[in-house]
Design a protein around this motif. Structure first.
Motif, PDB file in Angstrom:
ATOM      1  N   THR A  17       0.859  -1.296   0.054  1.00 15.62           N
ATOM      2  CA  THR A  17      -0.127  -0.244  -0.110  1.00 15.62           C
ATOM      3  C   THR A  17       0.918   1.160   0.112  1.00 15.62           C
ATOM      4  O   THR A  17       2.051   1.169   0.414  1.00 15.62           O
ATOM      5  CB  THR A  17      -0.814  -0.140   1.177  1.00 15.62           C
ATOM      6  OG1 THR A  17       0.031   0.167   2.387  1.00 15.62           O
ATOM      7  CG2 THR A  17      -1.688  -1.187   1.210  1.00 15.62           C
ATOM      8  N   ASN A  18       0.193   2.198  -0.252  1.00 16.09           N
ATOM      9  CA  ASN A  18       0.982   3.522  -0.243  1.00 16.09           C
ATOM     10  C   ASN A  18       1.383   3.908   1.304  1.00 16.09           C
ATOM     11  O   ASN A  18       2.630   4.596   1.433  1.00 16.09           O
ATOM     12  CB  ASN A  18       0.125   4.937  -0.849  1.00 16.09           C
ATOM     13  CG  ASN A  18       0.189   4.669  -2.265  1.00 16.09           C
ATOM     14  OD1 ASN A  18       1.136   3.955  -3.124  1.00 16.09           O
ATOM     15  ND2 ASN A  18      -0.715   5.568  -2.758  1.00 16.09           N
ATOM     16  N   HIS A  19       0.825   3.411   2.410  1.00 16.59           N
ATOM     17  CA  HIS A  19       0.928   3.727   3.523  1.00 16.59           C
ATOM     18  C   HIS A  19       2.557   2.952   3.970  1.00 16.59           C
ATOM     19  O   HIS A  19       3.270   3.553   4.484  1.00 16.59           O
ATOM     20  CB  HIS A  19       0.064   2.985   4.608  1.00 16.59           C
ATOM     21  CG  HIS A  19      -1.042   4.119   4.804  1.00 16.59           C
ATOM     22  ND1 HIS A  19      -1.987   4.297   3.821  1.00 16.59           N
ATOM     23  CD2 HIS A  19      -1.580   4.670   5.732  1.00 16.59           C
ATOM     24  CE1 HIS A  19      -2.751   5.127   4.134  1.00 16.59           C
ATOM     25  NE2 HIS A  19      -2.625   5.456   5.385  1.00 16.59           N
ATOM     26  N   ALA A  20       2.553   1.671   3.228  1.00 18.02           N
ATOM     27  CA  ALA A  20       4.054   0.952   3.521  1.00 18.02           C
ATOM     28  C   ALA A  20       4.976   1.902   2.982  1.00 18.02           C
ATOM     29  O   ALA A  20       6.092   1.635   3.360  1.00 18.02           O
ATOM     30  CB  ALA A  20       3.607  -0.440   2.957  1.00 18.02           C
ATOM     31  N   VAL A  22       5.081   4.853   2.087  1.00 11.82           N
ATOM     32  CA  VAL A  22       5.614   5.984   2.967  1.00 11.82           C
ATOM     33  C   VAL A  22       6.401   5.665   4.143  1.00 11.82           C
ATOM     34  O   VAL A  22       7.577   6.514   4.146  1.00 11.82           O
ATOM     35  CB  VAL A  22       4.304   6.827   3.293  1.00 11.82           C
ATOM     36  CG1 VAL A  22       4.612   7.899   4.212  1.00 11.82           C
ATOM     37  CG2 VAL A  22       3.838   7.531   2.001  1.00 11.82           C
ATOM     38  N   LEU A  23       6.143   4.641   4.802  1.00 15.13           N
ATOM     39  CA  LEU A  23       6.869   4.123   5.998  1.00 15.13           C
ATOM     40  C   LEU A  23       8.122   3.645   5.493  1.00 15.13           C
ATOM     41  O   LEU A  23       9.283   4.258   6.093  1.00 15.13           O
ATOM     42  CB  LEU A  23       6.305   3.005   6.499  1.00 15.13           C
ATOM     43  CG  LEU A  23       6.662   2.803   8.128  1.00 15.13           C
ATOM     44  CD1 LEU A  23       6.138   3.782   8.950  1.00 15.13           C
ATOM     45  CD2 LEU A  23       5.868   1.430   8.487  1.00 15.13           C
ATOM     46  N   ILE A  51      -1.327  10.430   4.547  1.00 11.35           N
ATOM     47  CA  ILE A  51      -0.938   9.168   4.997  1.00 11.35           C
ATOM     48  C   ILE A  51       0.214   9.300   6.130  1.00 11.35           C
ATOM     49  O   ILE A  51       0.007   8.486   6.931  1.00 11.35           O
ATOM     50  CB  ILE A  51       0.065   8.296   3.937  1.00 11.35           C
ATOM     51  CG1 ILE A  51      -0.920   7.978   2.778  1.00 11.35           C
ATOM     52  CG2 ILE A  51       0.915   7.355   4.323  1.00 11.35           C
ATOM     53  CD1 ILE A  51      -0.434   7.473   1.538  1.00 11.35           C
ATOM     54  N   ILE A  52       1.098  10.301   6.110  1.00 13.68           N
ATOM     55  CA  ILE A  52       2.197  10.646   7.369  1.00 13.68           C
ATOM     56  C   ILE A  52       1.099  10.708   8.386  1.00 13.68           C
ATOM     57  O   ILE A  52       1.617  10.334   9.590  1.00 13.68           O
ATOM     58  CB  ILE A  52       2.979  11.658   6.937  1.00 13.68           C
ATOM     59  CG1 ILE A  52       4.047  11.439   5.895  1.00 13.68           C
ATOM     60  CG2 ILE A  52       3.714  12.171   8.155  1.00 13.68           C
ATOM     61  CD1 ILE A  52       4.883  12.382   5.354  1.00 13.68           C
ATOM     62  N   ASP A  54      -1.921   9.761   9.200  1.00 18.08           N
ATOM     63  CA  ASP A  54      -2.601   8.309   9.487  1.00 18.08           C
ATOM     64  C   ASP A  54      -1.503   7.747  10.262  1.00 18.08           C
ATOM     65  O   ASP A  54      -1.773   7.182  11.386  1.00 18.08           O
ATOM     66  CB  ASP A  54      -2.929   7.418   8.278  1.00 18.08           C
ATOM     67  CG  ASP A  54      -4.078   8.027   7.681  1.00 18.08           C
ATOM     68  OD1 ASP A  54      -4.781   8.713   8.164  1.00 18.08           O
ATOM     69  OD2 ASP A  54      -4.554   7.452   6.429  1.00 18.08           O
ATOM     70  N   LEU A  55      -0.103   7.648   9.812  1.00 16.56           N
ATOM     71  CA  LEU A  55       0.870   7.072  10.590  1.00 16.56           C
ATOM     72  C   LEU A  55       1.236   7.468  11.765  1.00 16.56           C
ATOM     73  O   LEU A  55       1.604   6.801  12.823  1.00 16.56           O
ATOM     74  CB  LEU A  55       2.196   6.712   9.598  1.00 16.56           C
ATOM     75  CG  LEU A  55       1.872   6.113   8.262  1.00 16.56           C
ATOM     76  CD1 LEU A  55       3.017   6.281   7.557  1.00 16.56           C
ATOM     77  CD2 LEU A  55       1.788   4.247   8.686  1.00 16.56           C
ATOM     78  N   TYR A  60       2.792   5.089  14.419  1.00 19.64           N
ATOM     79  CA  TYR A  60       4.022   4.357  13.621  1.00 19.64           C
ATOM     80  C   TYR A  60       4.997   5.369  13.441  1.00 19.64           C
ATOM     81  O   TYR A  60       6.187   5.133  13.414  1.00 19.64           O
ATOM     82  CB  TYR A  60       3.371   3.720  12.367  1.00 19.64           C
ATOM     83  CG  TYR A  60       2.737   2.738  12.476  1.00 19.64           C
ATOM     84  CD1 TYR A  60       3.109   1.294  12.563  1.00 19.64           C
ATOM     85  CD2 TYR A  60       1.179   2.634  12.469  1.00 19.64           C
ATOM     86  CE1 TYR A  60       2.239   0.191  12.921  1.00 19.64           C
ATOM     87  CE2 TYR A  60       0.106   1.568  13.075  1.00 19.64           C
ATOM     88  CZ  TYR A  60       0.844   0.414  13.100  1.00 19.64           C
ATOM     89  OH  TYR A  60       0.034  -0.709  13.034  1.00 19.64           O
ATOM     90  N   ARG A  81      -1.544  -3.705  11.119  1.00 18.27           N
ATOM     91  CA  ARG A  81      -2.713  -3.568  11.590  1.00 18.27           C
ATOM     92  C   ARG A  81      -3.788  -4.569  11.295  1.00 18.27           C
ATOM     93  O   ARG A  81      -4.665  -4.652  12.143  1.00 18.27           O
ATOM     94  CB  ARG A  81      -3.325  -2.222  10.791  1.00 18.27           C
ATOM     95  CG  ARG A  81      -2.778  -0.982  11.565  1.00 18.27           C
ATOM     96  CD  ARG A  81      -2.896   0.267  10.652  1.00 18.27           C
ATOM     97  NE  ARG A  81      -4.242   0.572  10.486  1.00 18.27           N
ATOM     98  CZ  ARG A  81      -4.829   1.385  11.221  1.00 18.27           C
ATOM     99  NH1 ARG A  81      -4.407   2.022  12.397  1.00 18.27           N
ATOM    100  NH2 ARG A  81      -6.281   1.752  11.008  1.00 18.27           N
TER     101      ARG A  81
END
Length: 104
Positions: A17-20, A22-23, A51-52, A54-55, A60, A81
């Protein structure tokens, strides 16, 4: 019968995902600007900022202001999650992409 290439062109999807993304991007360089994160991943700056956020809200990431810039610290011991992966920490994911021992 359709070829593999035709199937790939019709159904664009990825494993992460884009969340992953970004992390992982922030793990590589915790001092990147949101604009740079967005450029590296291929999303809008606004999407990267959301996203940042959200994290951060999920624990996170921790954002620290350094002068006029932000720097980020990843909380690697937070679990994934989804219940199917909840027995793994995000540190495991980051180490797959940055190498074992990449986390302090």
């Amino acid at each position: 019968m359709e070829s593999t290439k035709e199937r790939q062109d019709r159904k664009p999807w990825t494993f992460l995902t884009n969340h992953a993304r970004v992390l992982i991007c922030i793990a590589r360089d915790p001092d990147l600007r949101v604009r740079d994160v967005a450029d590296h991943i291929g999303i809008t700056e606004r999407a990267a900022q959301l996203i940042i956020t959200d994290l951060e809200e999920a624990g996170y990431l921790v954002r620290t202001r350094v002068g006029r810039r932000n720097t980020y610290t990843i909380n690697g011991d937070r679990p994934f999650r989804h219940p199917a992966e909840a027995d793994h920490d995000v540190q495991d994911l980051i180490e797959v992409f940055l190498g074992e021992g990449s986390f302090a």
